[in-house]
Structure formats: C-alpha cells, structure tokens
Design a protein around this motif. Structure first.
Motif, PDB file in Angstrom:
ATOM      1  N   LEU A  33       0.832  -1.215   0.000  1.00  0.00           N
ATOM      2  CA  LEU A  33       0.000   0.000   0.000  1.00  0.00           C
ATOM      3  C   LEU A  33       0.865   1.263   0.000  1.00  0.00           C
ATOM      4  O   LEU A  33       0.444   2.308  -0.487  1.00  0.00           O
ATOM      5  N   PHE A  34       2.074   1.150   0.550  1.00  0.00           N
ATOM      6  CA  PHE A  34       2.971   2.310   0.568  1.00  0.00           C
ATOM      7  C   PHE A  34       3.972   2.264  -0.582  1.00  0.00           C
ATOM      8  O   PHE A  34       4.969   2.980  -0.569  1.00  0.00           O
ATOM      9  N   GLY A  35       3.686   1.422  -1.584  1.00  0.00           N
ATOM     10  CA  GLY A  35       4.475   1.423  -2.812  1.00  0.00           C
ATOM     11  C   GLY A  35       5.849   0.804  -2.684  1.00  0.00           C
ATOM     12  O   GLY A  35       6.730   1.076  -3.506  1.00  0.00           O
ATOM     13  N   MET A  36       6.062  -0.054  -1.675  1.00  0.00           N
ATOM     14  CA  MET A  36       7.390  -0.663  -1.512  1.00  0.00           C
ATOM     15  C   MET A  36       7.529  -1.894  -2.397  1.00  0.00           C
ATOM     16  O   MET A  36       6.546  -2.554  -2.719  1.00  0.00           O
ATOM     17  N   ARG A  37       8.772  -2.208  -2.738  1.00  0.00           N
ATOM     18  CA  ARG A  37       9.044  -3.411  -3.530  1.00  0.00           C
ATOM     19  C   ARG A  37       9.132  -4.624  -2.600  1.00  0.00           C
ATOM     20  O   ARG A  37       9.432  -4.478  -1.410  1.00  0.00           O
ATOM     21  N   GLY A  38       8.887  -5.790  -3.188  1.00  0.00           N
ATOM     22  CA  GLY A  38       8.843  -7.017  -2.393  1.00  0.00           C
ATOM     23  C   GLY A  38      10.095  -7.281  -1.579  1.00  0.00           C
ATOM     24  O   GLY A  38      10.023  -7.634  -0.393  1.00  0.00           O
ATOM     25  N   ASP A  39      11.287  -7.078  -2.214  1.00  0.00           N
ATOM     26  CA  ASP A  39      12.524  -7.391  -1.486  1.00  0.00           C
ATOM     27  C   ASP A  39      12.759  -6.419  -0.331  1.00  0.00           C
ATOM     28  O   ASP A  39      13.207  -6.810   0.749  1.00  0.00           O
ATOM     29  N   SER A  40      12.426  -5.128  -0.551  1.00  0.00           N
ATOM     30  CA  SER A  40      12.640  -4.183   0.554  1.00  0.00           C
ATOM     31  C   SER A  40      11.615  -4.397   1.661  1.00  0.00           C
ATOM     32  O   SER A  40      11.908  -4.185   2.840  1.00  0.00           O
TER      33      SER A  40
END
Lengths: 315, 262
Positions: free
Chosen positions: A105-112
């Motif tokens: 929801l906050f636009g983060m990538r899967g690895d991060s």
C-alpha cells in the motif's frame, strides 16, 4: 535541532466540527523537525482528531494546517506513519501478511518489504511469531506490531495516538526503546497521550490540550518552571472552594487545583503544608502523597489557569 | 505501478480472507445446490410441470441457482467493507497514499472473481446430474455461461458498493441487499419461466437486469434449440451496458469506510 528550523507541522486556528460539536476549536501548534512532541490532554480533548488530520485522513473545517509545507493530501501520507489508538489490524491475517500488505500500500518493492519486515519484527520482538495469526497475539504484541507496521516505509513523521494503552510497564519500556532507537533523531514523532509521566520521559516538547485548543506549549523543563519544588496530592472528598482558597493564600504555596476528590498543591516545603492541612480539615483528609513536582503538576496548573481565565472572560 | 501493486495486494488479501472463511465459501455454494436438490426434485415429481422439457424442473432451476450463488457471493464479499472497518484494518488502508478508488477496486475485483468461481462451481456440480441440451456444445456453452456470470457479478458488485456507500451498519446492508435482490431473482426467470406470465409480471421481468443473465444461462446450458426469451444478443448487450454502468457508479461512490463517514 536549530531554533531557526522551519516547522514541520504548522496548525493555525484550526476548527473541526463533528456536527454541532467542535472537536478542535482554534487549535494552533508548531512542531519543528526531529523533535519528539507530546500532545497531552484528557479523553475527548481533540488529540485524535488532530492526528487524523496530520495523517491526511480528514481536513479542518476552518483554519490552516500545513505538514511538510503542504496541506493534507494523499501524497502526504507517503511521508507519515500512524499508530492509531485502536489497532488497525485484521485478526485473521498473520503478522507477515499484514506487513506485506502495508508495504504494498505504501508502494514498496517485495525485497525491501522483506528486509525491512525482518529488521522491524526483530527490533520489536515479533520475529519468531511472524507466521502467526494476529488473533493469537497478546495485546502488547499487537501494539508492537502496530508500531512496526507504522515504521515499515520509514516515515519522516510518526504519529502515535496513545500507543501504549493497555501495555504493561515492562512491555512499555521495550516498546519505547525500540521506537526511539529506530528514530535516531532523524524522525519527528508526535505522541498523543493522557499519560503525563510517559510523556515527561520521552518528549522533548509538549503541548497541553483542553477542549480542542492548546493551553500551553514548551519543553517539559519550561512548563515545570515556576512550579514549587514539591507536589502534594491530597484525597479530600469534601473540600470546599473556601478551604481551597485559604490554602492557596498560605506562604510558600503555588497552585491549588482539584480533580474530582483529589486536590493537587504545589508547594515549597510539604513538611510545613501538611500539618496545616490536617489542622484545617481534620476529618476531611483521607490520604496525602508528596512527590517532586512533575509535568502532571504543570498540566494541572496550566489547565486550571485556563479554566479560571475562561471564567473571568465569561464574568 | 504503485496503484496496480496496491490493488493487486488488496485483491489477494480479500481472496485469502474468503478461502480462510470456510463457512462463507461453502454456504454460498451449498445453499443454491440444496435448493436445486430439494425444490427441483420436489416440483419435478410432486407437480410434474408440463411446460418444461421432460418435466425436469431441476435442470430448469440450474440457471437460477447459478444467479442466486452470484447474489449470495456479492452480498458476502461486499460485507467485507464493514468487517474491515470494524476490525480496524480499514484505517491502515486509508492512512496509505492509495486513493479510496484503488482500495475499492482491489476489494471489488476480488469479490467479482470469488462470485464467478462460486457460480461456476454450482454449474459444474449440477451439470452431470441434470439433463442439459448444451445447444451450442459444451465448450461454447460453458464460455457463454462464464461470460454471463462475469457480467452478472460485475453488476452485483456495483450494486453492493453503491448500497454500502449509503448504509452504516452491516445488518442494514444485508437487509437491504436481500430486500433489493431477492425480488429481482423471483421475476428473473430463475424459478419459473417468464413467458406466459401476467402482463405486470412480464413488464417487471423485462425491466429486471437479472432476467438477461438467467436467460443467457438458460440458453447456454438448458435450452433445447430455442432462442430464449430475449435472445443471446440482447442478453449480452443489456448486461454489458448495465454491468459497466452500475460498476462505475459503485466505484464512484465511496462507501462509508469509517464510522465518522470519511
């Protein structure tokens, strides 16, 4: 923190209405970056309403609110993390699912998301429970998850609405340690609470809120300045206004306020005050405790002064 | 990209929630199947309806049972707005940078997919036990059935969202959904053919969007070489227009996502 730093939060004469009721009524406040700022006030004083606006989930009815130099908008939420007074969790989801959904929801990538989740769950002591459903966690664990979730996207502003309600003292200490350790002075924290002792321990700046407006603001040291050395709390159910006025005129006495059956008195020397109290009301006094003056005494002094001023204006 | 990822995350989360909520999953499928078994066999043998092919009411009832599954499913799925609000997780959604539309889209798409899957399961479970003609052949018939079920679920998701934008409590929402949708089911051809009905009922049936979905389903599986009541072309034209319009309307109206209405 430079005294000239431009405010991160600027609220100017905010009014917010729920129907006829004014939750905020001329609320003005300024918060500089990097501070741990406490909003202190009783339930219903407007703290949560202000937090909701800072999280850009609501707007003022009147007045101006600027956060990071802009008004409340969806883009602002990217820079803000919010711990709500009540947990924002689905009990059927696991800890890890909750973190992953929040990250998306906050636009983060899967690895991060994965790396940050591991880091935060470790810091908040939840790593071993990451695959457990939230319904199986204790109340304290859920609050810790709430904190970890709010910090996931590394917000510049962290909003905490009574974050330690229902948390036992040991857990509370661990929670604050993890929270303030994660900030490293780079994050601005705004804490809304009615626990003045907690605020005294963690906040470098506080504002006292009453009836939807700020009645006093400053550092805890500034707000306690002018208080007498000692605070005497007297359980005195039948205290009359005349008796309290008499106490207020005794030499060495500072403020005299009452909250239900408890009378708060700040004084230079409690050892001189207490015998006189028993002489004044030998049957009425049930219990007396003496402490060093605290932020709680400053709160009662300022809120009481505000109430007296309001009475004078009405008269 | 962020909105797509967020929609996808919410979609996945709602699908997972339904899979975990076994009672919801099973009841949406079992109730129409029970109606098929008991009402279908009861009427077929007890009343021997002469207007139906071989007097087989169970086969006739399948299209209605599939439509009913979609109605149940859309009601359950849309009730998740209320569950999310009451559990508190809606606050997490609303404090994110995503718009209310993105949140609605993720949740409603999950609802549509669940509804389609459940409806197709009812069709798949019933088909071997009843006498279908499959006038277009089984693969084409299944394709027509699937397309009509998709459009029906899109339309129902739109209706449910529009209602959820107005109704504060889950109990009220269920009540209104039942009040609004069950009468539509009754005169859609789901339980009895609409041709030969009194004029007022026939007018209601023609004005009822569910009638076109039931007609398409009847044509796909049950009908024996007929063109149906409306015809496949009109069925899909009406469903296509109404589904898109109602879904857009539902997305345009933000449900009461919090108790304060924000």
């Amino acid at each position: 923190m430079s005294p000239a730093a431009s405010p991160l939060i600027e609220a100017d004469a905010i009014v917010h209405r729920y129907g006829e009721r004014r939750a905020l009524d001329g609320f003005s406040l300024s918060v500089v970056p990097g501070s741990v700022f406490g909003l202190l006030g009783p339930n219903g004083s407007g703290k949560s309403t202000f937090i909701t606006m800072l999280a850009a989930m609501d707007r003022p009815t009147e007045g101006t609110l600027r956060v990071f130099g802009q008004g409340p908008c969806a883009a602002l939420r990217q820079r803000v993390g919010t711990v709500f007074q009540e947990n924002a969790q689905d009990p059927l989801m696991t800890i890890e699912e909750t973190m992953r959904l929040a990250g998306r929801l906050f636009g983060m990538r899967g690895d991060s998301i994965g790396a940050r989740t591991t880091e935060l769950l470790g810091a908040f002591g939840l790593l071993e429970r990451r695959h457990d459903a939230i319904a199986t966690l204790s109340g304290g664990m859920r609050r810790r998850l709430e904190m970890a979730r709010a910090l996931l996207h590394d917000p510049e502003l962290l909003l905490l609405d009574e974050p330690t309600t229902g948390v036992d003292p040991e857990e509370r200490r661990a929670l604050w340690s993890a929270l303030l350790g994660s900030a490293k002075g780079a994050r601005t924290v705004l804490l809304a609470t009615n626990d003045l002792t907690e605020a005294d321990g963690v906040c470098d700046h506080v504002a006292f809120i009453k009836d939807g407006r700020v009645v006093a603001s400053g550092t805890p040291v500034e707000l306690k300045r002018g208080l007498r050395d000692e605070a005497v709390r007297v359980r005195w159910p039948g205290a009359t206004e005349g008796q309290l006025a008499e106490v207020a005129h005794w030499p060495g006495t500072g403020s005299v306020t009452h909250d239900g059956e408890t009378v708060h008195i700040t004084v230079d020397a409690a050892s001189e005050l207490v015998p006189r109290l028993f002489a004044l009301a030998p049957e009425g006094i049930r219990a007396v405790s003496i402490e060093r003056s605290s932020l709680e005494d400053a709160y009662f002094q300022h809120v009481s002064r505000q109430a007296v001023a309001a009475e004078v204006v009405r008269a | 990209m962020s909105s797509f990822a967020a929609t996808s995350a919410l979609f996945t989360r709602d699908l997972r929630a339904v899979v975990r909520s076994r009672s919801q999953l099973y009841s949406s499928i079992l109730t129409p199947l029970l109606i098929l078994v008991f009402l279908g066999n009861g009427v077929s043998h007890g009343l021997a309806p002469s207007k139906l092919s071989a007097g087989n009411f169970t086969a006739y009832l399948v299209a209605g049972a599939v439509a009913m599954t979609a109605v149940f499913s859309s009601t359950f799925s849309s009730a998740s707005y209320y569950r999310d609000r009451d559990s508190g997780i809606m606050r997490m959604f609303l404090s994110s940078p995503q718009s209310g539309r993105t949140i609605l889209l993720g949740k409603s798409l999950a609802g549509v997919l669940i509804g389609v899957l459940q409806a197709m399961v009812v069709l798949a479970v019933a088909a071997p036990f009843v006498q279908f003609d499959w006038q277009y052949g089984i693969p084409a018939g299944l394709l027509v059935a699937a397309a009509s079920v998709v459009l029906l679920n899109v339309m129902l998701a739109g209706i449910a969202q529009a209602l959820a934008s107005r109704i504060q409590t889950m109990q009220g929402f269920h009540l209104i959904m039942n009040l609004a949708l069950f009468p539509l089911l009754f005169f859609s051809g789901a339980f009895f053919p609409v041709d030969g009905l009194p004029m007022w009922l026939e007018v209601l049936a023609r004005a009822n969007p569910l009638s076109y979905a039931v007609d398409a389903l009847e044509l796909a599986a049950y009908a024996d070489g007929t063109g149906g009541y409306f015809g496949l072309g009109l069925d899909f034209a009406v469903m296509g227009v109404i589904s898109v319009a109602v879904y857009a309307l539902g997305l345009a109206r933000t449900p009461r996502l919090t108790w304060s209405g924000t």
